[in-house]
Design a protein around this motif. Structure first.
Motif, PDB file in Angstrom:
ATOM      1  N   PRO A 183     -36.919 -57.927   8.399  1.00 56.54           N
ATOM      2  CA  PRO A 183     -35.642 -58.636   8.607  1.00 56.54           C
ATOM      3  C   PRO A 183     -34.549 -58.143   7.668  1.00 56.54           C
ATOM      4  CG  PRO A 183     -37.489 -60.179   8.532  1.00 56.54           C
ATOM      5  CD  PRO A 183     -38.033 -58.860   8.107  1.00 56.54           C
ATOM      6  N   LEU A 184     -34.924 -57.808   6.429  1.00 56.38           N
ATOM      7  CA  LEU A 184     -33.935 -57.285   5.488  1.00 56.38           C
ATOM      8  C   LEU A 184     -33.382 -55.961   5.979  1.00 56.38           C
ATOM      9  CD1 LEU A 184     -32.583 -57.512   2.676  1.00 56.38           C
ATOM     10  CD2 LEU A 184     -34.531 -56.268   1.749  1.00 56.38           C
ATOM     11  N   ALA A 185     -34.234 -55.102   6.511  1.00 50.81           N
ATOM     12  CA  ALA A 185     -33.781 -53.812   7.030  1.00 50.81           C
ATOM     13  C   ALA A 185     -32.846 -54.004   8.214  1.00 50.81           C
ATOM     14  CB  ALA A 185     -34.987 -52.958   7.431  1.00 50.81           C
ATOM     15  N   GLU A 186     -33.144 -55.012   9.073  1.00 45.37           N
ATOM     16  CA  GLU A 186     -32.275 -55.262  10.226  1.00 45.37           C
ATOM     17  C   GLU A 186     -30.894 -55.736   9.796  1.00 45.37           C
ATOM     18  OE1 GLU A 186     -34.610 -58.037  12.389  1.00 45.37           O
ATOM     19  OE2 GLU A 186     -35.704 -56.499  13.524  1.00 45.37           O
ATOM     20  N   GLN A 187     -30.829 -56.499   8.704  1.00 43.95           N
ATOM     21  CA  GLN A 187     -29.535 -57.005   8.235  1.00 43.95           C
ATOM     22  C   GLN A 187     -28.731 -55.913   7.531  1.00 43.95           C
ATOM     23  OE1 GLN A 187     -30.708 -60.226   5.726  1.00 43.95           O
ATOM     24  NE2 GLN A 187     -31.734 -61.319   7.402  1.00 43.95           N
ATOM     25  N   SER A 188     -29.391 -54.945   6.905  1.00 47.21           N
ATOM     26  CA  SER A 188     -28.687 -53.935   6.108  1.00 47.21           C
ATOM     27  C   SER A 188     -28.496 -52.626   6.861  1.00 47.21           C
ATOM     28  CB  SER A 188     -29.468 -53.660   4.819  1.00 47.21           C
ATOM     29  OG  SER A 188     -30.749 -53.133   5.131  1.00 47.21           O
ATOM     30  N   GLU A 189     -28.781 -52.583   8.152  1.00 41.09           N
ATOM     31  CA  GLU A 189     -28.634 -51.389   8.973  1.00 41.09           C
ATOM     32  C   GLU A 189     -29.632 -50.286   8.595  1.00 41.09           C
ATOM     33  OE1 GLU A 189     -26.758 -51.473  11.548  1.00 41.09           O
ATOM     34  OE2 GLU A 189     -25.818 -53.375  11.052  1.00 41.09           O
ATOM     35  N   LEU A 190     -30.608 -50.622   7.734  1.00 45.91           N
ATOM     36  CA  LEU A 190     -31.636 -49.627   7.422  1.00 45.91           C
ATOM     37  C   LEU A 190     -32.660 -49.522   8.552  1.00 45.91           C
ATOM     38  CD1 LEU A 190     -32.442 -50.277   3.646  1.00 45.91           C
ATOM     39  CD2 LEU A 190     -31.479 -48.213   4.630  1.00 45.91           C
ATOM     40  N   ILE A 191     -32.643 -50.490   9.458  1.00 42.81           N
ATOM     41  CA  ILE A 191     -33.672 -50.539  10.498  1.00 42.81           C
ATOM     42  C   ILE A 191     -33.638 -49.308  11.388  1.00 42.81           C
ATOM     43  CG2 ILE A 191     -32.230 -51.786  12.149  1.00 42.81           C
ATOM     44  CD1 ILE A 191     -36.020 -52.247  11.453  1.00 42.81           C
ATOM     45  N   VAL A 192     -32.414 -48.769  11.648  1.00 45.17           N
ATOM     46  CA  VAL A 192     -32.314 -47.576  12.497  1.00 45.17           C
ATOM     47  C   VAL A 192     -32.986 -46.397  11.818  1.00 45.17           C
ATOM     48  CG1 VAL A 192     -30.724 -45.947  13.567  1.00 45.17           C
ATOM     49  CG2 VAL A 192     -30.224 -48.399  13.625  1.00 45.17           C
ATOM     50  N   LYS A 193     -32.734 -46.243  10.519  1.00 43.50           N
ATOM     51  CA  LYS A 193     -33.331 -45.138   9.766  1.00 43.50           C
ATOM     52  C   LYS A 193     -34.850 -45.274   9.722  1.00 43.50           C
ATOM     53  CE  LYS A 193     -32.756 -42.646   5.423  1.00 43.50           C
ATOM     54  NZ  LYS A 193     -32.003 -42.598   4.133  1.00 43.50           N
ATOM     55  N   LEU A 194     -35.331 -46.518   9.489  1.00 40.48           N
ATOM     56  CA  LEU A 194     -36.771 -46.751   9.444  1.00 40.48           C
ATOM     57  C   LEU A 194     -37.413 -46.498  10.803  1.00 40.48           C
ATOM     58  CD1 LEU A 194     -37.046 -49.987   7.265  1.00 40.48           C
ATOM     59  CD2 LEU A 194     -37.678 -47.674   6.614  1.00 40.48           C
ATOM     60  N   SER A 195     -36.773 -47.008  11.844  1.00 43.45           N
ATOM     61  CA  SER A 195     -37.351 -46.872  13.190  1.00 43.45           C
ATOM     62  C   SER A 195     -37.410 -45.406  13.596  1.00 43.45           C
ATOM     63  CB  SER A 195     -36.530 -47.666  14.206  1.00 43.45           C
ATOM     64  OG  SER A 195     -36.521 -49.043  13.866  1.00 43.45           O
ATOM     65  N   ASN A 196     -36.376 -44.648  13.294  1.00 42.13           N
ATOM     66  CA  ASN A 196     -36.383 -43.218  13.626  1.00 42.13           C
ATOM     67  C   ASN A 196     -37.490 -42.493  12.863  1.00 42.13           C
ATOM     68  OD1 ASN A 196     -34.222 -43.544  15.333  1.00 42.13           O
ATOM     69  ND2 ASN A 196     -32.685 -42.932  13.823  1.00 42.13           N
ATOM     70  N   TRP A 197     -37.693 -42.893  11.610  1.00 40.67           N
ATOM     71  CA  TRP A 197     -38.744 -42.269  10.811  1.00 40.67           C
ATOM     72  C   TRP A 197     -40.126 -42.566  11.399  1.00 40.67           C
ATOM     73  CZ3 TRP A 197     -42.860 -44.154   7.874  1.00 40.67           C
ATOM     74  CH2 TRP A 197     -43.474 -43.244   7.014  1.00 40.67           C
ATOM     75  N   VAL A 198     -40.332 -43.829  11.800  1.00 43.85           N
ATOM     76  CA  VAL A 198     -41.618 -44.216  12.400  1.00 43.85           C
ATOM     77  C   VAL A 198     -41.848 -43.427  13.683  1.00 43.85           C
ATOM     78  CG1 VAL A 198     -42.884 -46.096  13.501  1.00 43.85           C
ATOM     79  CG2 VAL A 198     -41.645 -46.500  11.365  1.00 43.85           C
ATOM     80  N   LEU A 199     -40.804 -43.300  14.512  1.00 46.39           N
ATOM     81  CA  LEU A 199     -40.942 -42.562  15.770  1.00 46.39           C
ATOM     82  C   LEU A 199     -41.368 -41.117  15.501  1.00 46.39           C
ATOM     83  CD1 LEU A 199     -40.583 -42.391  18.849  1.00 46.39           C
ATOM     84  CD2 LEU A 199     -38.179 -41.784  18.426  1.00 46.39           C
ATOM     85  N   GLU A 200     -40.763 -40.479  14.511  1.00 46.38           N
ATOM     86  CA  GLU A 200     -41.118 -39.087  14.195  1.00 46.38           C
ATOM     87  C   GLU A 200     -42.552 -38.992  13.692  1.00 46.38           C
ATOM     88  OE1 GLU A 200     -38.174 -37.841  11.423  1.00 46.38           O
ATOM     89  OE2 GLU A 200     -36.513 -38.074  12.845  1.00 46.38           O
ATOM     90  N   GLN A 201     -42.969 -39.932  12.808  1.00 47.90           N
ATOM     91  CA  GLN A 201     -44.332 -39.899  12.288  1.00 47.90           C
ATOM     92  C   GLN A 201     -45.355 -40.103  13.392  1.00 47.90           C
ATOM     93  OE1 GLN A 201     -45.028 -39.138   9.018  1.00 47.90           O
ATOM     94  NE2 GLN A 201     -42.822 -38.746   8.975  1.00 47.90           N
ATOM     95  N   VAL A 202     -45.104 -41.069  14.281  1.00 43.01           N
ATOM     96  CA  VAL A 202     -46.043 -41.367  15.373  1.00 43.01           C
ATOM     97  C   VAL A 202     -46.146 -40.178  16.329  1.00 43.01           C
ATOM     98  CG1 VAL A 202     -46.421 -42.840  17.393  1.00 43.01           C
ATOM     99  CG2 VAL A 202     -45.763 -43.856  15.202  1.00 43.01           C
ATOM    100  N   SER A 203     -45.000 -39.542  16.628  1.00 44.98           N
ATOM    101  CA  SER A 203     -45.015 -38.396  17.541  1.00 44.98           C
ATOM    102  C   SER A 203     -45.808 -37.251  16.946  1.00 44.98           C
ATOM    103  CB  SER A 203     -43.576 -37.948  17.838  1.00 44.98           C
ATOM    104  OG  SER A 203     -42.846 -38.984  18.459  1.00 44.98           O
TER     105      SER A 203
END
Length: 1013
Positions: free
Chosen positions: A812-832
């Protein structure tokens, strides 16, 4: 006593006596042997001339024998010599060196050593140098001795020193001549010569004095200790008349003293020489063109320094200095003459009257224009004239010759040797054929600066006439001398109406006498004043002006002038007022902005402290405003803000203040509260007020809501504006967490939570940079076969200090601080990458689910980023599943549908998470291209005992299958739950029954061997 005993006693005593006599004789005989041995060792050295010899016993340190020559070297009786006596001839440093050498011989390390020592002879105190060869010798009985062979090398060293000194002097002479050759002024030359004398001639001090008003004054010096030399300068007028410096000045010849300690000078001079550590002095006269102008004085701390050879060389240096002084003087006179010629304002030219007008003469100062008079001889004078004026000058010469005109004055441009053009003024004279000096002659004056000045005056006059600022010029009595046309346009007065009058004519009367007093004081002290002033136009209208007044003084003592330049700043003041208004007002709602709110709040807090009253600050945040902006555009958003402002302003009391903080936030400042809790009643009213629908100009009706954070000053609280704003903001954050349409009062725990949020955000940013994040995988199991067919990728954070931090604390903190996009993109790259690696390792294809945040879905670059990631990693799009919540879809359904359709075209599956906890609308499910429907774990938990959970689960399975979707149940922890889901026809499950989320290495261990291709 018996006779036998007496006889035995006497016999014993006789034997003892004989033994003693034998020992004595043996000792005497041994001494004779030692003496003989020493005699053999030293017999060949006793009478050696010029060599001192000594024999020292290395066991008892005694000097057994020394020859007469050694006694002469040391200045003492050779028989009295000992180690202590020898040490008295050495200085402390030499003693240490000698003792070290002797210790080496004593210890047996030394065989032969060659050394030199400076000594002080004991009988006369003379300083001498001894060369000593030391040998370790051993006699037939093994006794060790030190044999010292000594030579007096004082004269040799003095010869070497003399040669070195002469070489230094020649170097000094060479350097002096180089300085003389390159020097162009006497001061620099003398300074450098003194420095060279100290550096190369091994002198301690050197200075040059010049006779000024009959007295010698130092003009240049150098020293290895300037404070000591300064003592000499301080007492120069009190030196003894027989001292070298005085003698040279008086007699004009070289004067030397090689032992300053032995002289008949006055006490002052002797004390001065001693304190300055001067042992030898030499003074040399300096003559310029045969006239004594000063002297060169040199000091050494070595007695006898200035021998005849040294004096000859230094006298030569002094002669060179005198010659150089005269030469520099002559060069300076020549330079002065050349400068006079060069500074002459006119150049003389003479040329033939016939074409091509050969130049017959040019004065030397033509070099100022980059020409040489010699090089110009017999060239055409027209080469000097600029091309632009050449034709005009040729026509002038032709008219003068043909018309018999003998004198003409003209201006034209010449071309300099550097290719530049300059304006000149020439008086041209034609000497007719009857004149002996037939031809043409010109006196040419460079008027380039004057021409530029005239051009500037003309330009200034044009500016004066055309400038839009009013200009008024007065005399020293403030009488107007001249005004420009802009003055008339601004004030309406014609020049004839104001010339001769004072500026008081158009005074506004709005300024008191102190204003004008300060103005004239600035003009008198600084020569300049600038400020705002009000004046009155001819029609009586008052106008504000920016006025600058400059005092102009005539450098020749003429009358003073004042120049005033003013501009009408009426429009500027109106703009300034508008800017000030905009700086404190929100442009959309025309409410006070954040800056003005802080000012009002500060004033309210001061009043509350003075009257012990309560002040409340309410911060209002509109619900779903960003969605409205994104969906309908900023125009609709701005219209909604205006209506909200209008509705709030109409509802609040006159004593209350309303402001817009920015975005979707408003602030209400409440004063005159009867009790602090009244703020809660007002908050409820405002929530109800904003909850009513808003009808916009396009006919659309929008229903919004509001969350409110409240900060109230309590009795005795001392809080500043920023702190109160911070408190209200913290309370707003809590109100929003309680649900839309809520309000919350500030309590201290909210600040602690805010601090915790800030700290956690900083830690999260650092965790991203330091690689503390990790992707875990929770298996997804096909219920029918029991085989793992996929996994959900879940982000985990391992902090170095706190260990694993739960996702519900940082997501939730990441979603409020706009870090969520950076985190989500990182997760997508790691999973791929991980999915591609498993495929390369031979595992069967697995569908890997990655959560998609609302911010990611709204990002315009989402599709491009996902496509790029899949291509870069080589992971098939068909094996990627993106997981969304119902709330993510409902932010902007139209946009969400468009983005999801684009993802489906790439081959990516879409799953809906937490179904049943939100909107749960079948109509919405039909709009979106979903592949998987997930039953939330809150429903799975009660299976099969809870009837409602059973009913909901049954409905979700039926609904999903009806729409052609795969249904997945989350949070399955027991076999009983799994059997119930199997009976319902649920397709897939995930949960602790199979495995919690684990790292990639552990996840592979869960796969069966059959899962490999």
């Amino acid at each position: 006593m018996s006779d036998e005993l007496v006889v035995n006693l006497m016999s014993t005593l006789s034997m003892l006596l004989l033994t003693l006599i034998g020992c004595f004789q043996l000792r005497h005989q041994r001494q004779l042997v030692i003496d003989a041995r020493q005699d053999r060792l030293t017999r060949g050295c006793r009478d050696l001339p010029y060599i001192g010899v000594s024999l020292i016993d290395l066991q008892d340190d005694r000097w057994y024998w020394n020859n007469e020559t050694l006694g002469q070297f040391l200045g003492t009786d050779p028989q009295s010599l000992s180690w202590d006596v020898f040490m008295t001839t050495l200085c402390a440093q030499e003693r240490e060196r000698a003792e070290e050498i002797y210790r080496r011989f004593k210890s047996g390390d030394g065989g032969h050593v060659h050394t030199e020592h400076p000594i002080t002879r004991l009988n006369d105190g003379a300083n001498r140098w001894l060369e000593i060869d030391l040998h370790r010798v051993t006699d037939l009985d093994g006794q060790c001795y030190l044999l010292a062979m000594t030579h007096d090398i004082t004269e040799q060293r003095q010869a070497i020193i003399s040669l070195q000194r002469q070489r230094d002097l020649y170097e000094t002479l060479s350097q002096t001549n180089k300085i003389i050759v390159r020097s162009r002024d006497s001061q620099t030359m003398l300074d450098e010569i003194c420095a060279v004398a100290v550096k190369h001639a091994q002198l301690n001090h050197a200075w040059i004095g010049r006779i000024v008003d009959g007295k010698l004054r130092p003009v240049a010096c150098s020293s290895d200790d300037l404070p000591l030399l300064q003592k000499v300068f301080d007492g120069i007028d009190h030196l003894d008349e027989s001292s070298p410096t005085r003698s040279t000045l008086r007699e004009g010849r070289v004067s030397v003293c090689n032992d300053a300690g032995e002289n008949t000078w006055n006490p002052f001079t002797r004390e001065l020489a001693g304190s300055a550590k001067i042992a030898s002095i030499a003074a040399f006269p300096l003559r310029r063109d045969g006239v004594l102008v000063g002297n060169l004085t040199l000091y050494s701390n070595e007695p006898g320094f200035f021998d005849s050879l040294v004096l000859r060389t230094l006298a030569e240096i002094a002669g060179d200095i005198g010659y150089a002084l005269g030469n520099i003087k002559r060069q300076q006179r020549m330079e002065t003459g050349r400068q006079i010629i060069e500074s002459s304002p006119v150049v003389i030219l003479r040329w033939s009257a016939q074409t091509p007008h050969h130049l017959l003469f040019a004065s030397e100062n033509i070099q100022r224009w980059g020409y040489s008079a010699v090089d110009l001889h017999d060239t055409s004078v027209m080469q000097l004239v600029a091309k632009e004026d050449r034709q005009r000058v040729e026509a002038l010469i032709e008219r003068m010759v043909s018309g018999g005109r003998h004198l003409s004055q003209n201006r034209f441009r010449i071309l300099t040797g550097e290719g530049e053009t300059r304006w000149v003024e020439a008086q041209i004279v034609w000497h007719g054929p009857s004149d002996q000096a037939a031809g043409m002659e010109a006196v040419v004056r460079d008027v380039h600066a004057r021409k530029q000045h005239e051009d500037r005056l003309n330009l200034a006059a044009a500016v004066f006439r055309s400038t839009r600022e009013g200009v008024v010029i007065t005399d020293g009595q403030q009488r107007i001398l001249e005004v420009n046309p802009a003055f008339t346009a601004l004030l309406g007065y014609d020049p004839v109406e104001v010339v001769g009058k004072t500026p008081q004519l158009f005074s506004s009367g709005r300024h008191d006498p102190e204003f004008y007093k300060a103005m004239w004081q600035a003009l008198d002290q600084q020569g300049y004043w600038q400020g705002e002033i009000w004046n009155r136009r001819r029609d009586g209208q008052l106008i504000p002006e920016l006025l600058s007044i400059t005092r102009v003084d005539d450098p020749d003592g003429g009358e003073r002038r004042y120049v005033g330049v003013f501009a009408d700043i009426s429009e500027l003041k109106r703009s300034s007022e508008r800017i000030d208004y905009l700086a404190h007002t929100d442009a959309v709602t025309e409410l006070p902005n954040r800056t003005e709110l802080l000012t009002m709040l500060d004033q309210a807090l001061k009043i509350s402290r003075r009257h012990s009253s309560a002040v409340a600050l309410l911060i209002l945040d509109l619900d779903h405003f960003k969605d409205i902006n994104d969906s309908y555009g900023h125009g609709i958003g701005d219209e909604l803000l205006k209506q909200v402002a209008t509705r709030l302003r109409a509802h609040l009391r006159a004593s209350d203040s309303l402001a817009r903080l920015g975005g979707d936030e408003f602030a209400v400042l409440l004063t005159e509260l009867a009790r602090p809790l009244d703020a809660a009643d007002i908050a409820r009213e405002l929530i109800a007020l904003i909850s009513e629908p808003f009808r916009l100009s396009n006919g659309m009706e929008i229903q919004s809501g509001v969350s409110i954070g409240i900060s109230v000053t309590a009795d005795g609280d001392i809080v500043d504006t920023l702190e109160m704003l911070k408190q209200a903001d913290a309370a707003l954050y809590r109100a929003k967490s309680l649900g839309r349409g809520s309000f919350s009062f500030y309590v201290k725990e909210l600040s602690d939570r805010a601090t915790h949020r800030v700290e956690m955000e900083m830690r999260l940013r650092r965790a991203i940079e330091m690689g503390q994040l990790e992707v875990f995988y929770q298996p997804q199991v096909e219920i029918a076969s029991g085989r793992i067919i996929g996994a959900e990728a879940l982000l985990r954070w391992r902090d170095d200090e706190r260990g694993y931090i739960p996702p519900d604390q940082f997501i939730p903190l990441a979603e409020q601080s706009e870090l969520i996009v950076k985190l989500s993109n990182w997760v997508l790259e790691q999973v791929s990458r991980q999915g591609r690696l498993w495929l390369d390792q031979g595992y069967a294809p697995l569908r890997l689910a990655v959560n998609l945040s609302p911010n990611q879905l709204r990002n315009a670059e989402l599709i491009q980023h996902i496509d790029t990631t899949l291509q870069a990693t080589g992971f098939p799009a068909e094996q990627l599943e993106l997981e969304l919540t119902e709330g993510t879809l409902m932010h902007d359904p139209e946009q969400a549908a468009e983005r999801l359709n684009q993802l489906r075209k790439l081959g990516i599956s879409i799953s809906l998470d937490d179904f049943g906890t939100g909107y749960s609308s079948l109509a919405y499910l039909k709009r979106f291209p979903l592949s998987v429907l997930k039953i939330d774990k809150s429903f799975t938990r009660g299976l099969p005992q809870d009837l409602e959970d059973c009913a909901i689960s049954r409905t979700v399975v039926a609904m999903g299958h009806a729409l052609g979707m795969t249904v997945l149940a989350e949070g399955v922890e027991t076999q009983e739950q799994l059997e119930y889901l199997r009976d319902l026809g649920c397709d897939v499950y995930q949960g602790y029954l199979c495995s919690p989320a684990v790292p990639a290495k552990q996840f592979v261990e869960l796969l069966s061997p059959n899962d490999k291709r």
